[in-house]
Enzyme design. Structure first.
Site, PDB file in Angstrom:
ATOM      1  N   ALA A  78       0.482  -1.212   0.060  1.00 55.96           N
ATOM      2  CA  ALA A  78       0.091   0.284   0.225  1.00 55.96           C
ATOM      3  C   ALA A  78       0.587   0.934  -0.291  1.00 55.96           C
ATOM      4  O   ALA A  78       1.926   0.934   0.145  1.00 55.96           O
ATOM      5  CB  ALA A  78      -0.683  -0.189   1.567  1.00 55.96           C
ATOM      6  N   ASP A  79       0.552   2.016  -0.374  1.00 58.15           N
ATOM      7  CA  ASP A  79       1.138   3.224  -0.584  1.00 58.15           C
ATOM      8  C   ASP A  79      -0.223   5.032  -0.286  1.00 58.15           C
ATOM      9  O   ASP A  79      -1.348   4.371  -0.464  1.00 58.15           O
ATOM     10  CB  ASP A  79       1.196   3.932  -1.726  1.00 58.15           C
ATOM     11  CG  ASP A  79       2.930   5.222  -1.532  1.00 58.15           C
ATOM     12  OD1 ASP A  79       4.080   4.938  -0.905  1.00 58.15           O
ATOM     13  OD2 ASP A  79       2.657   6.817  -1.839  1.00 58.15           O
ATOM     14  N   THR A  80       0.428   5.411   0.694  1.00 57.45           N
ATOM     15  CA  THR A  80      -0.776   6.708   1.104  1.00 57.45           C
ATOM     16  C   THR A  80      -0.382   8.462   0.558  1.00 57.45           C
ATOM     17  O   THR A  80       0.758   8.578   1.110  1.00 57.45           O
ATOM     18  CB  THR A  80      -1.541   7.019   2.445  1.00 57.45           C
ATOM     19  OG1 THR A  80      -1.578   5.542   2.906  1.00 57.45           O
ATOM     20  CG2 THR A  80      -2.153   7.884   2.833  1.00 57.45           C
ATOM     21  N   GLY A 115      -3.622   4.037  -2.139  1.00 53.94           N
ATOM     22  CA  GLY A 115      -3.606   3.005  -2.826  1.00 53.94           C
ATOM     23  C   GLY A 115      -3.145   0.983  -2.595  1.00 53.94           C
ATOM     24  O   GLY A 115      -2.401   1.122  -1.698  1.00 53.94           O
TER      25      GLY A 115
END
Length: 201
Positions: A78-80, A115
């Protein structure tokens, strides 16, 4: 059947250094292991629209995972990002950057996008979630107090919604609270259910 029971026949692997993502995945009742650290250069095309960046980076992290997945393993990456005026606010490098970021967010609405990429040996599924967050006007004293006491240098946009600044400074949220923390748990549950249903051995 509850999803967490269905997933007992799988091994979830969370490839993230974020303690908040680990907390959220555990809070959802899912059993998982944390991947060993591995190197990945988090670079995206400069012309890419900011809202597409988190999913792109989540997929990049997934591809960089060095181990070969077993048939029963599902990798979660994930990435924010925090977006203000169409620009991505990254992690502040120092106190001054953190203060400037919070000053720019003060009294305004910004967008948080996470994501997520799910990958097994057989398939891959990616998605993203969007939340809109509004801070009330913050005083210089409040901003400095938060930065000096919580040192948010590992957080996109220089704040953690679960910390003091979130309790006292956030006026409204449209979308998932947990997405702002770093993992859209409801969307993850929904996509895991679809992912395991579609799995082909």
């Amino acid at each position: 059947m509850l999803l967490q029971n269905k997933l007992k026949s799988y091994k979830l692997i969370l490839a993230s250094r974020s303690p908040r993502r680990r907390e959220l995945l555990g809070g959802a009742g899912l059993e998982f292991t944390v991947a060993d650290d591995f190197e990945v250069e988090e670079v995206y095309p400069p012309q890419m629209p900011p809202r597409k960046v988190p999913q792109y980076l989540a997929e990049l992290k997934s591809r960089a995972y060095p181990a070969t997945l077993a048939n029963d393993e599902i990798l979660i990456t994930a990435d924010t990002v925090v977006i203000l005026d169409g620009e991505i606010l990254g992690k502040p490098a120092n106190r001054n950057e953190a203060i400037k970021m919070l000053e720019s967010l003060s009294g305004r609405e910004h967008v948080v996008v996470t994501g997520v990429c799910l990958r097994s040996k057989q398939q891959r599924r990616s998605f993203s979630a969007v939340s809109r967050v509004t801070f009330r006007p913050l005083s210089a004293e409040e901003i400095e107090y938060y930065v000096d006491n919580c040192r948010p240098y590992d957080k996109a946009g220089a704040y953690g919604i679960q910390e003091w600044i979130g309790y006292v400074g956030i006026r409204s949220i449209r979308g998932s609270f947990y997405n702002v923390m770093g993992l859209p748990v409801e969307a993850l549950f929904t996509n895991l259910a679809k992912f395991t249903h579609e799995r082909v051995l």
